[in-house]
Design a protein around this motif. Structure first.
Motif, PDB file in Angstrom:
ATOM      1  N   TYR A  85       1.054  -1.050   0.128  1.00 15.83           N
ATOM      2  CA  TYR A  85      -0.371   0.112  -0.137  1.00 15.83           C
ATOM      3  C   TYR A  85       0.937   0.608  -0.193  1.00 15.83           C
ATOM      4  O   TYR A  85       1.526   1.126   0.761  1.00 15.83           O
ATOM      5  N   TYR A  86       0.614   1.989  -0.802  1.00 12.02           N
ATOM      6  CA  TYR A  86       1.490   3.194  -1.362  1.00 12.02           C
ATOM      7  C   TYR A  86       3.135   3.619  -1.124  1.00 12.02           C
ATOM      8  O   TYR A  86       3.857   3.451  -0.480  1.00 12.02           O
ATOM      9  N   ASN A  90       1.075  -2.930   4.977  1.00  8.38           N
ATOM     10  CA  ASN A  90       0.092  -3.251   5.755  1.00  8.38           C
ATOM     11  C   ASN A  90       0.091  -2.737   6.864  1.00  8.38           C
ATOM     12  O   ASN A  90       1.071  -2.881   7.635  1.00  8.38           O
TER      13      ASN A  90
END
Length: 204
Positions: A85-86, A90
């Motif tokens: 994520y990005y 997580n």
């Protein structure tokens, strides 16, 4: 011999699970017991630096962190798997790992670590490096593969099409099994490496 696998994805049977599944098949072949715990969907808060664990040896928040700590202590190896994520893992997984590694005081020396990451396209190497840091601060050797431990897929099940990624997971599991078995033999013959009293140097 046992490997604990922490799945940081909130999605059951998602692409991260496909990567883990490839490893689990090999661990079974190698006679290594596995247990997988999925935590990406759980409510796990971050560390608050209260230092309760200094005396108690466990986190003040009695949740999945303390449960996993007991499993981790008994394991010979730890696999940490996360979707990207990005360009990062997580956040739930990171909260758990921060508290798990900081609050658990058992000796992690020579427990074998491996990180696994899954992304649509980019951010795998940054997340891979992020997760490996938990091992390298804990005297844990890292298992490697034929490529960085990553698999690709966005929609559920897409990782099944990443044949190179799945092979990378299988090779990783074989290498990890070899390391665990070799370290076990080494402990019997030579014991663990000599330890020194930890020296703390603080710069302000």
């Amino acid at each position: 011999m046992k490997v604990l696998i922490i799945n940081g994805s909130p999605r059951a049977e998602g692409n991260t699970s496909i990567a883990i599944g490839e490893m689990e098949k090999i661990f079974i072949e190698e006679g290594i017991e596995t247990e997988t715990v999925q935590i990406g969907h759980k409510d796990i808060r971050g560390c608050i630096a209260c230092h309760h664990c200094d005396a108690a040896g466990k986190c003040v928040f009695d949740d999945a962190v303390n449960e996993i700590a007991e499993k981790f202590e008994k394991a010979d190896g730890l696999v940490v798997a996360s979707p990207v994520y990005y360009a990062s893992a997580n956040a739930t997984l990171i909260a758990l790992l921060d508290r798990l590694f900081y609050s658990s005081h058992f000796d992690k020396t020579m427990k074998v670590g491996a990180s696994v990451v899954c992304a649509r396209r980019g951010g795998c190497s940054a997340t891979f490096d992020e997760l490996n840091k938990y091992f390298t601060i804990s005297n844990m050797p890292i298992a490697s593969s034929q490529y960085w431990n990553s698999i690709h897929g966005r929609d559920k099940g897409e990782a099944e099409m990443d044949e190179e990624g799945k092979q990378t997971m299988r090779v990783l599991a074989r290498n990890m099994s070899f390391l665990i078995k070799s370290i076990s033999l080494g402990k019997k013959a030579f014991g663990l490496p000599k330890t020194e009293t930890h020296v703390w140097t603080h710069f302000i």
